[in-house]
Design a protein around this motif. Structure first.
Motif, PDB file in Angstrom:
ATOM      1  N   LEU A  18      44.543 -12.038 115.071  1.00 28.90           N
ATOM      2  CA  LEU A  18      44.089 -11.895 116.228  1.00 28.90           C
ATOM      3  C   LEU A  18      44.940 -11.352 117.409  1.00 28.90           C
ATOM      4  O   LEU A  18      44.513 -10.660 118.216  1.00 28.90           O
ATOM      5  N   MET A  41      44.280  -7.824 119.250  1.00 23.64           N
ATOM      6  CA  MET A  41      43.971  -7.847 120.743  1.00 23.64           C
ATOM      7  C   MET A  41      44.957  -6.587 121.349  1.00 23.64           C
ATOM      8  O   MET A  41      44.503  -6.099 122.060  1.00 23.64           O
ATOM      9  N   THR A  42      46.320  -6.534 120.776  1.00 24.42           N
ATOM     10  CA  THR A  42      47.032  -5.582 121.211  1.00 24.42           C
ATOM     11  C   THR A  42      46.631  -3.973 121.015  1.00 24.42           C
ATOM     12  O   THR A  42      46.631  -3.450 121.856  1.00 24.42           O
ATOM     13  N   GLY A  86      43.586  -3.446 123.345  1.00 27.30           N
ATOM     14  CA  GLY A  86      44.043  -3.322 124.599  1.00 27.30           C
ATOM     15  C   GLY A  86      44.553  -1.583 124.839  1.00 27.30           C
ATOM     16  O   GLY A  86      44.381  -1.094 125.537  1.00 27.30           O
TER      17      GLY A  86
END
Length: 218
Positions: free
Chosen positions: A151, A155-156, A159
Motif C-alpha cells: 500500500l 500510494m506513492t 500520487g
C-alpha cells in the motif's frame, strides 16, 4: 469486459451502444449551431486549429524529427513533443503487454484502432499525451502489476502518476495548444492563410470563434 461475459443481457448492451454517441452528436450540433453551419466543428478543426486527417504522415514526421533533434515541422514544440513521443513509445509497449495477456478480441481490435485514429491527423503533437485515456485497455497490464505492490509503494506511485501527467495534461492543450491567433505567436503556430478557403471564414475569424468556444488560461 463485463458486458462481453454477460451474453444474455442484450437489451442493456444495445441501450448502452446506442446512447453512448449522444454526447458527441450533441456537441457537434451545438458547435454547428453557434457557427451557423452544421460542419462548424470540422471547419474549426481545419481552419482554426489546422487539424486534418493525414493518415499519420505528421506523426511520422514528428517521430523521425524529434529522434534527430530537428524541430522544423508544423506545430513544433520541443518539450511537449518529447513527452508525446515517449507516450507513443510507451503505448506501443503496453499494447504488446496487453496482447500477451490474451484479452477478449474486442479489446485487441479496439485499443490499437483507437490510438491509430488519434495519431492519424495533423495536430499539435504535444497533446498526444491525453489520447491513451480512451484506449483504456492499455492500462490493464500495469494495473495487474500494481496489484502486487504494498500500500505505501502503491500510494506513492499513484500520487506521482497523478501529479505529473495531470500537470502536463493541463498545460499541453490549454497553454501550449490554443487555437491559432491572427499573429504568429507562441499561442498561434499556423498563419491565417492556412485556413480552409471553402469554409467561408478567414483564419482570423476562425481563431476568434474558437477562442469564444473554449476557456482560456492566462
Amino acid at each position: 469486459m463485463a458486458l462481453h461475459r454477460r451474453r444474455e443481457d442484450f437489451a442493456r448492451l444495445w441501450t448502452a451502444t446506442l446512447t453512448a454517441p449522444l454526447g458527441l452528436v450533441g456537441h457537434l450540433l451545438w458547435v454547428g449551431n453557434r457557427m451557423g453551419d452544421l460542419r462548424g466543428y470540422f471547419v474549426l478543426q481545419t481552419g482554426a486549429w489546422g487539424h486534418t486527417f493525414d493518415y499519420e504522415a505528421h506523426t511520422l514526421d514528428v517521430l523521425t524529427s524529434v529522434a534527430v533533434g530537428r524541430h522544423d515541422y508544423v506545430f513544433a514544440a520541443p518539450f511537449e513533443d518529447v513527452i508525446g513521443v515517449l507516450v507513443v513509445l510507451l503505448a506501443v509497449l503496453l499494447l504488446l503487454l496487453l496482447i500477451r495477456l490474451r484479452p477478449p478480441a474486442v479489446l485487441v481490435v479496439y485499443t490499437p484502432l483507437t490510438f491509430a485514429l488519434a495519431l492519424g491527423s495533423r495536430q499539435i503533437f504535444g497533446n498526444v499525451s491525453r489520447y491513451p485515456l480512451p484506449a483504456f485497455p492499455l492500462f490493464i497490464p500495469p494495473a495487474l502489476t500494481l496489484r502486487r505492490l504494498g500500500l505505501p509503494t502503491l500510494m506513492t506511485l499513484l500520487g506521482i502518476t497523478a501529479v505529473a501527467p495531470g500537470s502536463c495534461a493541463g498545460y499541453a492543450p490549454l497553454r501550449a495548444g490554443r487555437p491559432v491567433s491572427p499573429e504568429p505567436t507562441r499561442q498561434g503556430w499556423l498563419p491565417p492563410a492556412e485556413a480552409t478557403p471553402a469554409s467561408g471564414f478567414s483564419g482570423q475569424t476562425l481563431a476568434q470563434i474558437a477562442y469564444t468556444l473554449m476557456p482560456t488560461v492566462e
